[in-house]
Design an enzyme around this catalytic site. Sequence first.
Site, PDB file in Angstrom:
ATOM      1  N   GLY A   1       0.797  -1.226   0.000  1.00  0.00           N
ATOM      2  CA  GLY A   1       0.000   0.000   0.000  1.00  0.00           C
ATOM      3  C   GLY A   1       0.830   1.276   0.000  1.00  0.00           C
ATOM      4  O   GLY A   1       0.283   2.378  -0.042  1.00  0.00           O
ATOM      5  N   ASP A   2       2.154   1.143   0.036  1.00  0.00           N
ATOM      6  CA  ASP A   2       3.019   2.320   0.130  1.00  0.00           C
ATOM      7  C   ASP A   2       3.036   3.077  -1.195  1.00  0.00           C
ATOM      8  O   ASP A   2       3.336   2.515  -2.254  1.00  0.00           O
ATOM      9  CB  ASP A   2       4.441   1.883   0.498  1.00  0.00           C
ATOM     10  CG  ASP A   2       5.361   3.071   0.690  1.00  0.00           C
ATOM     11  OD1 ASP A   2       5.368   3.634   1.802  1.00  0.00           O
ATOM     12  OD2 ASP A   2       6.050   3.455  -0.276  1.00  0.00           O
ATOM     13  N   LEU A   3       2.715   4.370  -1.129  1.00  0.00           N
ATOM     14  CA  LEU A   3       2.624   5.189  -2.344  1.00  0.00           C
ATOM     15  C   LEU A   3       3.969   5.327  -3.049  1.00  0.00           C
ATOM     16  O   LEU A   3       4.034   5.329  -4.279  1.00  0.00           O
ATOM     17  CB  LEU A   3       2.071   6.573  -1.978  1.00  0.00           C
ATOM     18  CG  LEU A   3       1.411   7.368  -3.103  1.00  0.00           C
ATOM     19  CD1 LEU A   3       0.321   6.572  -3.803  1.00  0.00           C
ATOM     20  CD2 LEU A   3       0.850   8.671  -2.570  1.00  0.00           C
TER      21      LEU A   3
END
Length: 200
Positions: free
Chosen positions: A149-151
Amino acid sequence: MKEAIQHLRKSDPILSAIIDRVGEYRIEFRSPEFETLVKSIVNQQLNGRVANVIFGRLMHAVGGRLTPETLLKVRPSRMRKLGLSTQKTAYIRDLARLTRDGKVVFAELPGLPDDAVIERLTQVKGIGSWTAHMFLIFALRRLDVLPTGDLGIRNAIRKAYALAELPLPADVETLALKWRPYCTVASWYLWRSLEPNASP
């Protein structure tokens, strides 16, 4: 680490080019303790410099020693005056209470598998899978963590693999199958690939 780099180079030519560009693997670790997790909560959605100032004020307020006991002596109203939002104040106090009451035992975390660490940490209000992943990577030094989920990771993948859109977490998971069991190392290189001095 040589084995991890060789595996990533062999399994993914695009990542191999990023490794060439970025250079030596230089991840910086933190201690797997209460203070590190408090700092992670303070850092959530904040510019690094601002977060450091607020964390510095919090350290001063507890007399330089951040423990569940010293933190819980600081009133919520004072914590907010230090620059912490009402929400983050509640999250940090929840972590302090759970740690004090033995629900989160930092000394046990190094011996637990990744899933169990995530389960223990996400019982704390305000700690989601992203914060738990960061703790696994930077405090517990786990080698195969993939923060889907890390941008930053998703942006780096879109740029490196010339994708039209930001990949979904499920797409990141699929792409990362060839990186296992060294997803942490791949993630670190992807983060670094976004830095200006790592650009081709």
